[in-house]
Motif scaffolding. Structure first.
Motif, PDB file in Angstrom:
ATOM      1  N   ASP A 160      -0.283   2.365  -5.167  1.00  0.00           N
ATOM      2  CA  ASP A 160      -0.025   1.039  -4.605  1.00  0.00           C
ATOM      3  C   ASP A 160       0.806   0.239  -5.598  1.00  0.00           C
ATOM      4  O   ASP A 160       0.705   0.445  -6.804  1.00  0.00           O
ATOM      5  CB  ASP A 160      -1.340   0.297  -4.373  1.00  0.00           C
ATOM      6  CG  ASP A 160      -2.106   0.854  -3.193  1.00  0.00           C
ATOM      7  OD1 ASP A 160      -1.631   1.836  -2.621  1.00  0.00           O
ATOM      8  OD2 ASP A 160      -3.156   0.295  -2.857  1.00  0.00           O
TER       9      ASP A 160
ATOM     10  N   ARG B 214      11.212   4.002   8.763  1.00  0.00           N
ATOM     11  CA  ARG B 214      11.320   5.187   7.911  1.00  0.00           C
ATOM     12  C   ARG B 214      11.611   6.432   8.749  1.00  0.00           C
ATOM     13  O   ARG B 214      12.412   7.279   8.378  1.00  0.00           O
ATOM     14  CB  ARG B 214      10.005   5.357   7.162  1.00  0.00           C
ATOM     15  CG  ARG B 214      10.147   5.978   5.814  1.00  0.00           C
ATOM     16  CD  ARG B 214       8.985   5.623   4.947  1.00  0.00           C
ATOM     17  NE  ARG B 214       7.731   6.123   5.454  1.00  0.00           N
ATOM     18  CZ  ARG B 214       6.567   5.523   5.269  1.00  0.00           C
ATOM     19  NH1 ARG B 214       6.517   4.389   4.607  1.00  0.00           N
ATOM     20  NH2 ARG B 214       5.462   6.027   5.741  1.00  0.00           N
TER      21      ARG B 214
ATOM     22  N   GLN C 103       0.846  -1.187   0.000  1.00  0.00           N
ATOM     23  CA  GLN C 103       0.000   0.000   0.000  1.00  0.00           C
ATOM     24  C   GLN C 103       0.875   1.229   0.000  1.00  0.00           C
ATOM     25  O   GLN C 103       1.854   1.307   0.735  1.00  0.00           O
ATOM     26  CB  GLN C 103      -0.905  -0.024   1.225  1.00  0.00           C
ATOM     27  CG  GLN C 103      -1.804  -1.247   1.195  1.00  0.00           C
ATOM     28  CD  GLN C 103      -2.865  -1.236   2.259  1.00  0.00           C
ATOM     29  OE1 GLN C 103      -2.676  -0.649   3.310  1.00  0.00           O
ATOM     30  NE2 GLN C 103      -3.963  -1.904   1.992  1.00  0.00           N
ATOM     31  N   ALA C 104       0.503   2.170  -0.842  1.00  0.00           N
ATOM     32  CA  ALA C 104       1.284   3.394  -0.921  1.00  0.00           C
ATOM     33  C   ALA C 104       1.349   4.004   0.468  1.00  0.00           C
ATOM     34  O   ALA C 104       0.327   4.150   1.131  1.00  0.00           O
ATOM     35  CB  ALA C 104       0.616   4.362  -1.880  1.00  0.00           C
ATOM     36  N   PRO C 105       2.545   4.333   0.948  1.00  0.00           N
ATOM     37  CA  PRO C 105       2.695   4.722   2.354  1.00  0.00           C
ATOM     38  C   PRO C 105       1.807   5.881   2.761  1.00  0.00           C
ATOM     39  O   PRO C 105       1.324   5.923   3.877  1.00  0.00           O
ATOM     40  CB  PRO C 105       4.160   5.113   2.455  1.00  0.00           C
ATOM     41  CG  PRO C 105       4.811   4.435   1.326  1.00  0.00           C
ATOM     42  CD  PRO C 105       3.809   4.329   0.240  1.00  0.00           C
ATOM     43  N   ARG C 106       1.621   6.832   1.882  1.00  0.00           N
ATOM     44  CA  ARG C 106       0.790   7.952   2.268  1.00  0.00           C
ATOM     45  C   ARG C 106      -0.415   8.074   1.360  1.00  0.00           C
ATOM     46  O   ARG C 106      -1.119   9.055   1.383  1.00  0.00           O
ATOM     47  CB  ARG C 106       1.614   9.237   2.202  1.00  0.00           C
ATOM     48  CG  ARG C 106       2.608   9.304   3.306  1.00  0.00           C
ATOM     49  CD  ARG C 106       3.578  10.410   3.058  1.00  0.00           C
ATOM     50  NE  ARG C 106       4.386  10.153   1.869  1.00  0.00           N
ATOM     51  CZ  ARG C 106       5.221  11.026   1.353  1.00  0.00           C
ATOM     52  NH1 ARG C 106       5.359  12.183   1.902  1.00  0.00           N
ATOM     53  NH2 ARG C 106       5.931  10.722   0.298  1.00  0.00           N
ATOM     54  N   GLY C 107      -0.601   7.063   0.526  1.00  0.00           N
ATOM     55  CA  GLY C 107      -1.636   7.179  -0.495  1.00  0.00           C
ATOM     56  C   GLY C 107      -2.936   6.562  -0.056  1.00  0.00           C
ATOM     57  O   GLY C 107      -3.066   5.993   1.018  1.00  0.00           O
ATOM     58  N   ASP C 108      -3.869   6.707  -0.957  1.00  0.00           N
ATOM     59  CA  ASP C 108      -5.165   6.127  -0.765  1.00  0.00           C
ATOM     60  C   ASP C 108      -5.297   5.125  -1.898  1.00  0.00           C
ATOM     61  O   ASP C 108      -4.687   5.307  -2.925  1.00  0.00           O
ATOM     62  CB  ASP C 108      -6.201   7.245  -0.897  1.00  0.00           C
ATOM     63  CG  ASP C 108      -7.429   6.919  -0.110  1.00  0.00           C
ATOM     64  OD1 ASP C 108      -7.493   5.801   0.409  1.00  0.00           O
ATOM     65  OD2 ASP C 108      -8.309   7.783  -0.020  1.00  0.00           O
ATOM     66  N   ALA C 109      -6.071   4.099  -1.731  1.00  0.00           N
ATOM     67  CA  ALA C 109      -6.067   3.024  -2.726  1.00  0.00           C
ATOM     68  C   ALA C 109      -6.757   3.455  -4.011  1.00  0.00           C
ATOM     69  O   ALA C 109      -7.758   2.902  -4.414  1.00  0.00           O
ATOM     70  CB  ALA C 109      -6.762   1.805  -2.152  1.00  0.00           C
TER      71      ALA C 109
ATOM     72  N   THR D 227     -11.643   3.716   1.790  1.00  0.00           N
ATOM     73  CA  THR D 227     -10.720   4.525   1.007  1.00  0.00           C
ATOM     74  C   THR D 227     -11.515   5.271  -0.053  1.00  0.00           C
ATOM     75  O   THR D 227     -12.642   4.907  -0.366  1.00  0.00           O
ATOM     76  CB  THR D 227      -9.683   3.639   0.311  1.00  0.00           C
ATOM     77  OG1 THR D 227     -10.373   2.639  -0.415  1.00  0.00           O
ATOM     78  CG2 THR D 227      -8.750   3.010   1.283  1.00  0.00           C
ATOM     79  N   SER D 228     -10.939   6.307  -0.610  1.00  0.00           N
ATOM     80  CA  SER D 228     -11.632   6.997  -1.690  1.00  0.00           C
ATOM     81  C   SER D 228     -11.345   6.270  -3.000  1.00  0.00           C
ATOM     82  O   SER D 228     -10.476   5.409  -3.072  1.00  0.00           O
ATOM     83  CB  SER D 228     -11.208   8.457  -1.763  1.00  0.00           C
ATOM     84  OG  SER D 228      -9.821   8.546  -1.895  1.00  0.00           O
TER      85      SER D 228
ATOM     86  N   GLY E  50      -3.614   9.113   3.781  1.00  0.00           N
ATOM     87  CA  GLY E  50      -3.261   7.702   3.959  1.00  0.00           C
ATOM     88  C   GLY E  50      -4.452   6.875   4.378  1.00  0.00           C
ATOM     89  O   GLY E  50      -5.590   7.326   4.346  1.00  0.00           O
ATOM     90  N   ARG E  51      -4.165   5.645   4.729  1.00  0.00           N
ATOM     91  CA  ARG E  51      -5.284   4.790   5.146  1.00  0.00           C
ATOM     92  C   ARG E  51      -4.890   3.973   6.368  1.00  0.00           C
ATOM     93  O   ARG E  51      -3.718   3.638   6.556  1.00  0.00           O
ATOM     94  CB  ARG E  51      -5.709   3.890   3.995  1.00  0.00           C
ATOM     95  CG  ARG E  51      -4.815   2.704   3.766  1.00  0.00           C
ATOM     96  CD  ARG E  51      -5.046   2.110   2.421  1.00  0.00           C
ATOM     97  NE  ARG E  51      -3.949   2.540   1.563  1.00  0.00           N
ATOM     98  CZ  ARG E  51      -3.649   1.984   0.406  1.00  0.00           C
ATOM     99  NH1 ARG E  51      -4.395   1.034  -0.062  1.00  0.00           N
ATOM    100  NH2 ARG E  51      -2.625   2.399  -0.296  1.00  0.00           N
TER     101      ARG E  51
ATOM    102  N   THR F 179      -9.893  10.426   3.251  1.00  0.00           N
ATOM    103  CA  THR F 179      -8.765  11.113   2.621  1.00  0.00           C
ATOM    104  C   THR F 179      -9.195  12.487   2.128  1.00  0.00           C
ATOM    105  O   THR F 179     -10.256  12.633   1.532  1.00  0.00           O
ATOM    106  CB  THR F 179      -8.263  10.298   1.429  1.00  0.00           C
ATOM    107  OG1 THR F 179      -7.882   9.034   1.908  1.00  0.00           O
ATOM    108  CG2 THR F 179      -7.082  10.970   0.773  1.00  0.00           C
TER     109      THR F 179
ATOM    110  N   ALA G  79       4.057  10.202   7.602  1.00  0.00           N
ATOM    111  CA  ALA G  79       3.428   9.104   8.322  1.00  0.00           C
ATOM    112  C   ALA G  79       2.607   8.230   7.368  1.00  0.00           C
ATOM    113  O   ALA G  79       2.170   8.686   6.319  1.00  0.00           O
ATOM    114  CB  ALA G  79       2.527   9.653   9.411  1.00  0.00           C
ATOM    115  N   SER G  80       2.443   6.987   7.760  1.00  0.00           N
ATOM    116  CA  SER G  80       1.655   6.094   6.914  1.00  0.00           C
ATOM    117  C   SER G  80       0.182   6.466   6.928  1.00  0.00           C
ATOM    118  O   SER G  80      -0.554   6.175   6.004  1.00  0.00           O
ATOM    119  CB  SER G  80       1.792   4.655   7.412  1.00  0.00           C
ATOM    120  OG  SER G  80       3.124   4.278   7.415  1.00  0.00           O
TER     121      SER G  80
END
Lengths: 627, 657
Positions: free
Chosen positions: A177, B251, A130-136, B570-571, B87-88, B107, B215-216
């Motif tokens: 991702d 990290r 999963q992208a560390p700071r992303g949304d899916a 999630t979006s 993030g999620r 998000t 941050a994650s």
């Protein structure tokens, strides 16, 4: 003024020379089409590739994969080697535990395909980083099949994928991702996975995916079988049905491998390429042949129909590059894909590559196939006109003194359109088209053991069929010359129409079929010349779909059974439509053409003065045939 | 997670009681650190301050930020919730969410508020004021929350504060969300400015954009609500600011000057030495427990700079949730207090000194692993000793698109109830953009493994407010139930509409973000019966069953007991048919050319007269030459004449010869 124009036009239209023109025009179209194709590799007609999507920035980042990652790679290689003789489930258990140990989400998916009496089943494993700071919302895919398209064990590829998974996990810059997909084979596994990802799967054969991410933006497959050091990267890019990934993706890989890693790149199994005309032409023709066949050429192929740009990377040549270098190429490519703000859309989707740095785009190459397809249409229209005229005699006889009584002959020809007898020609052409369902069904549904036998039987029948149908036609209907002209006209009209629309979808297939079918343009009945009839029939038999298939199998030294099985597999699993084109477009046209050649139309009553004109036409049409 | 919450409540409440007796400080701050599996760490910052309503009305701000207070007063806001998230949350490995999900958003930016207004129009007007003002205050594009992005949820949100009955009838709930908003440092700075100590002292001194946005998962929340004490004291307006972040320990531990994850030197790798092939150059990595040692300065790049002098001294500023067996080293002067529940401890910090907290690497498992035990087993054993096991959330939710192509698609939400014996009842809310036209009749819920496609017992109630093109989005609220230990698929199909050329945003090929679905789990006991009896006047507005309640006003709100837990999916990224944007120019050029050609021809025909060739003047080289000659002749003659005259004047005799 309009009256002036129309008068001029009608004068041209009634010129008898116009009616003699189409065969030459058709021939010219074919010749120009072929010459056009052979001009493409020249510098004046092809273009240098360039990166169109600025966001990609290929090769602009440092790649850090290496160092102690090689220790990890060696360990994973040991793990992979230990799995070599184990079952798919055991392999997946181990891979899953490794991927889970890296902190990735792991999913598995079963699939079973039936084709030609064989069962292709297996289980895919995939992990989502999963992208560390992303949304899916978006994802990119890295694929390594346990076995590559040739069935060789992809040891390094799988180990490299695992090492890269661990390495990518350390970075926090991923905006998308990353999905790591491990499939048991190169065609069915990825196909099942991609279908299920887009919910386009048949849930009785393919399981749904337990885990999903966002929209797929790109995919890279590793096919790394060899154990020694390599020199260059081979980019495989052909998709199913000749669909291609966005040129920007290929350019990025070429750019990263060449510019950053100092690696060469190769296309279409051209292990040596001097960027001169012959090599460019060879690369282009190989690419066109692959595109025309429309088979899946690697794990990436299944992605392309879903508008996910994908390539497979294979190492080749003897050099000093090692696994880590390959890993860095993939890292660079992923960094580029990661930069993408939008889905790849800038560059070309229709192109022919002749060198990693040279291509022609659709605007340049399309006329070639279109001209070949147009030759059928021109001939079809000419035949339609011809069939409506009461015999060429009336105009050709008066051709000499035409100038004197222009008006008279005008009124004569325009009033003298004979009635066309449409029932038999239309019925026959429709019948041929419907009959084509038989081979299509037969070769896609016969079990493997029966395939070769079925093909031989069909080929034998195929040789007899024109004679048989011609005999029956002559016996029961005794078609006139006009009806033969109409049969040919309709069949060519369909062929031209199908091929020109196909040329926009799969240029190579349209051109290939067009060239193989072009003798059909010049076929006509030889009622009183059995020798010419025999020669024509022999020529037609030589370019029949069945004979071309056999010739291809012999030339590439593959057994007929394999070819047929592959075709059936591609039809069942990948959804390849080439069989439809061969059996439902080309074959009916061939059959109609053969029947026309074998036709024995009765001499028309007004044959006396007509013969002369007809002879002339025959001579014209016969010329290319004897060539 | 309930443990976490109860712990926080206990500590906060206890301080509240002390404070109410002393009535000295109205500001509390606390940081709770909780290591999570897979080398992650949850850091929850909580800042809370009160002001009495009378002081607030009198513009007498002390701890309550004036800038925000004035906006709230101007916009008639009774209760405000603002979320910035990125993030999620990985519920599979991290377990239940902090604060039971009450302090997080989807998000992007999420805002909902109860505004006091007589009419809907007035509420809309105040909402516009509020979003624009907050947009300026927080440097976020909140002003883009327009009519198409605003909904009036009917079931999902309940006021958290205590509102007097006189105002409740006039309160309007408005909800807006910006899924594409990227939360970053410019939002953190104004957030910290609202604090009494401005991030200069106390736990807020740890907050730094670089770490927070690396941050994650992170969520910044601001909640303003009136709270009336149970004993009938004066009501206070409470502002609570929360920052939750999940740091990836590995990290975060990377030094700031060298943030690139270069491969470690070979000897620093954590290897599984039990592998037969283990050697100096071959290493099977064991990463998951590798990074359980950390210190505050390693993670945040700095230590806590004393305490904020304004804070309530009875609230311990830093708490840590690790098993009591783990050793923790703290800087001098600080005092460690174990909480007695064996998994948490708090620290009192000296007001002036820097505070550092370090967790050393946990010792290797005491007993060597048995031969038969799997590697996973060992891993689990180790994690047991090092971490507090995360609580299982009440519900797992995952939403994704189905189908492909640019004409229509579907949405599938997978809802999994992990509990073996309790059903979960919740409200699922979607606010979709107008260009996603959903087909409500395709909405179906089915339990995994069950053939029946439409299970009427799953969906209890649907509130649906259809979209109006370019005016408002779709609002869908579904009250449904997931039976124990089962997975429910909620699916519906939609059609993608074609936008106008100018309606595409920049980077149109990226797709359009669709906001997260909000799932509000109802507290057990507030079942369907009780809630329906509660919402006596609301039943009319919200249609029951699959029928859609048009709810033009949308103002009626269903009353449910407070949410037990809430979560966001999630979006999504919805790709619409996008034109090639060079196409319009091609079309313009092409049509202009065509029109020019047509016009030229037409104009020619209109203004020219066509005559037969023999009727008109002769054209060709001959007439032109004669014309030219006619024009040249006078000049020539003139020339000759002049020459002749000169000859006569001068050497005439010669000429004559």
């Amino acid at each position: 003024m309009p009256s002036l124009i129309s008068r001029g036009a009608s004068r041209i239209r009634r010129d008898p020379r116009i009616l003699k023109l189409p065969p030459y025009l058709s021939l010219l179209c074919i010749l120009v089409g072929v010459v056009w194709l052979f001009l493409l590799p020249k510098n004046e007609y092809s273009r240098r590739t360039y990166i169109s999507e600025n966001a990609l920035l290929p090769g602009q980042v440092h790649t850090y994969f290496g160092g102690s990652d090689q220790n990890v790679f060696r360990a994973y290689k040991h793990e992979v080697n230990a799995l070599v003789h184990q079952s798919n489930i055991e392999i997946n258990d181990k891979l899953e535990s490794i991927l889970k140990g890296l902190g990735l989400k792991v999913g598995r998916q079963n699939f079973t395909y039936h084709s030609a009496g064989h069962v292709y089943s297996g289980e895919n494993t995939y992990a989502i980083l999963q992208a560390p700071r992303g949304d899916a919302t978006e994802a990119i895919v890295l694929v390594a099949a346990w076995k590559n398209a040739k069935g060789e064990l992809n040891r390094n590829g799988v180990a490299l994928l695992l090492t890269l998974a661990r390495y990518f996990k350390r970075w926090s810059l991923w905006s998308k991702d990353i999905i790591f997909l491990l499939t048991p084979d190169s065609i069915a596994g990825p196909q099942a996975w991609v279908d299920a990802y887009h919910d386009a799967h048949d849930s009785s054969r393919v399981d749904s995916l337990p885990l999903k991410s966002g929209a797929l933006q790109g995919a890279v497959a590793i096919d790394y079988v060899r154990e020694d050091r390599f020199e260059s990267v081979h980019i495989v890019y052909d998709g199913i049905n000749g669909q291609l990934p966005n040129l920007d993706l290929i350019n990025s890989v070429v750019n990263i491998a060449g510019g950053q890693m100092g690696m060469g790149t190769g296309l279409q199994e051209m292990w040596r390429h001097d960027d001169k005309y012959p090599d460019r032409l060879r690369t282009m023709l190989r690419g066109m042949l692959k595109q025309g066949l429309g088979l899946a050429s690697g794990p990436h192929s299944s992605f392309i129909p879903y508008h996910v740009d994908a390539v497979t990377l294979q190492p080749f040549g003897n050099g000093w590059q090692d696994e880590m270098a390959m890993g860095r190429v993939i890292e660079g490519t992923f960094r580029s894909l990661n930069n993408l703000l939008e889905h790849l859309h800038q560059s070309f989707f229709f192109y022919l590559l002749m060198h990693p740095h040279r291509f022609v785009s659709i605007g340049t190459y399309l006329p070639s196939a279109m001209l070949v397809a147009a030759n059928f249409t021109i001939m079809a229209i000419a035949l339609w006109l011809k069939s409506g005229q009461p015999g060429l005699t009336s105009t050709s006889g008066k051709a000499e003194n035409k100038k004197s009584d222009d008006e008279k002959s005008d009124s004569k020809t325009s009033s003298q359109t004979v009635e066309r007898d449409l029932f038999l020609p239309l019925g026959f052409v429709t019948g041929c088209q419907f009959l084509s369902v038989v081979p299509l069904y037969l070769f896609n549904n016969a079990p493997d053991g029966m395939l070769t036998l079925a093909f031989i039987t069909f080929a034998a029948l195929n040789t007899i069929l024109p004679h048989l149908s011609s005999h029956l036609l002559t016996k029961y209907y005794t078609p006139t010359i006009q009806q033969y002209q109409l049969i040919k006209s309709f069949s060519l009209l369909l062929l031209g129409m199908f091929l020109s629309s196909l040329a926009t979808l799969n240029f190579s297939l349209a051109l290939l079929v067009g060239l193989l079918a072009c003798p059909l343009t010049f076929m006509q009945p030889w009622p009183r010349s059995p020798v010419m009839r025999g020669i024509c029939m022999l020529l037609l038999d030589a370019v029949a779909p069945t004979s071309v298939l056999v010739a291809g199998a012999v030339y590439w030294d593959v057994s007929l059974g394999t070819v047929l099985r592959e075709a059936a597999f591609a039809w069942d699993v990948s959804g390849m439509y080439s069989p439809v084109v061969v059996w439902c477009v080309w074959w009916p046209a061939w059959l109609a053409g053969s029947v026309t050649v074998l036709g024995k139309p009765p001499p028309t009553p007004s044959s006396g003065p007509k013969r002369k004109g007809e002879k002339k036409a025959e001579g014209v049409e016969g010329k290319p045939v004897s060539k | 997670m309930r443990r976490f919450l109860s712990f926080i409540f206990v500590s906060l409440l206890s301080s509240c009681f002390i404070q109410s007796t002393t009535a000295s400080a109205d500001y509390h701050e606390q940081l709770v650190l909780r290591p999570l599996p897979l080398s992650a760490l949850l850091a929850s910052f909580n800042f809370r301050s009160n002001t009495t309503l009378s002081a607030f009305e009198a513009h007498n701000f002390r701890f309550f930020p004036r800038s925000l207070g004035q906006i709230l007063q101007h916009a008639g806001t009774r209760e405000l919730h603002l979320r910035f998230s990125l993030g999620r949350w990985d519920a599979e490995s991290w377990g239940a969410r902090p604060w039971d999900g009450a302090r997080e958003g989807g998000t992007g930016v999420e805002l909902w508020a109860w505004l006091e207004a007589e009419t809907d129009d007035e509420a809309d007007h105040k909402w516009l004021t509020l979003t624009n003002a907050l947009s300026g205050l927080f440097c976020a594009s909140l002003n883009f929350i327009d009519g198409t992005r605003t909904t009036r949820p009917v079931m999902s949100f309940q006021p958290e504060g205590d509102h007097p009955n006189s105002t409740v009838t006039n309160m309007h709930l408005l909800y807006g969300v910006l899924p594409h908003e990227v939360v970053c440092t410019e939002n953190l700075t104004p957030f910290l400015k609202l604090l009494p100590c401005k991030g200069k002292a106390g736990i807020a001194s740890l907050l730094d954009g670089h770490k927070l946005f690396d941050a994650s998962w992170q969520s910044m929340a601001i909640d303003v609500r009136p709270v009336c004490p149970a004993d009938g004291g004066e009501c206070v307006l409470e502002i609570e600011q929360t920052i939750d972040m999940v740091l990836d320990i590995e990290r975060s531990k990377r030094p700031r000057g060298n943030p690139i994850p270069r491969p470690l030197p070979g000897h620093e790798l954590h290897c599984n030495s039990s592998k037969p092939y283990h050697a100096g150059d071959t290493c099977f990595p064991v990463d998951s427990i590798a990074h359980q040692d950390w210190s505050l300065s390693q993670l945040f790049g700095k230590t806590i700079k004393g305490t904020c002098p304004l804070t309530d001294p009875n609230t311990p500023p830093v708490c840590l949730q690790v098993p009591d067996s783990r050793a923790v080293s703290i800087s001098e002067g600080a005092v460690e207090k174990k909480n007695g529940d064996r998994v948490s401890r708090c620290f009192d910090i000296p007001p002036e000194a820097d505070f550092e907290l370090a967790l050393p690497r946990p010792e290797a498992p005491t007993s060597p692993p048995a031969q038969g035990e799997s590697e996973d087993g060992i891993q689990l054993l180790i994690e047991e000793e090092v971490l507090v096991k995360p609580e299982t959330p009440l519900l797992y939710a995952e939403r994704s698109f189905t189908g492909h192509g640019q004409e229509r698609g579907g949405v599938q939400t997978i809802l999994r109830n992990p509990s073996p014996d309790t059903a979960v009842e919740f409200i699922y809310m979607e606010s979709l953009p107008w260009f996603m036209r959903i087909y409500l009749h395709t909405m179906a819920a089915r339990v995994e493994g069950q053939a029946s496609h439409d299970n009427p017992s799953l969906i209890h109630e649907v509130y649906y407010r259809p979209a109006v093109d370019r005016a408002r989005g779709t609002q869908l609220e579904v009250r449904m139930r997931v039976p124990p230990a089962s997975t429910v698929f909620l699916t519906y199909d939609f059609e993608k509409s074609i936008l106008r050329y100018t309606e595409y945003p920049p980077d149109a090929n990226r797709g359009f973000d669709v906001a997260a679905a909000v799932i509000t789990i109802l507290a057990p006991g507030s079942g369907s019966e009780s809630s329906e009896s509660d919402g006596a006047g609301a039943g009319a507005g919200a249609g029951a069953g699959a029928g859609a309640g048009a709810g033009a006003g949308g103002g009626q709100q269903r009353r449910f007991a407070a949410a037990a837990y809430s979560l966001r999916t999630t979006s999504l990224l919805c790709s619409l048919p996008t034109p090639d944007f060079s196409m319009p120019y091609n079309v313009i050029i092409f049509t202009s050319t065509a029109i020019a050609l047509c016009f030229g021809g037409m104009f020619n025909i209109l203004v020219r007269r066509f005559v037969a060739a023999d009727e008109g003047p002769k054209v060709g080289l001959g007439p032109a030459l004669t014309k030219l000659g006619a024009r040249l002749r006078p000049a020539f003659e003139r020339l000759v004449r002049r020459k002749g005259r000169r000859g006569v004047d001068g050497v005439g005799g010669e000429k004559d010869l």
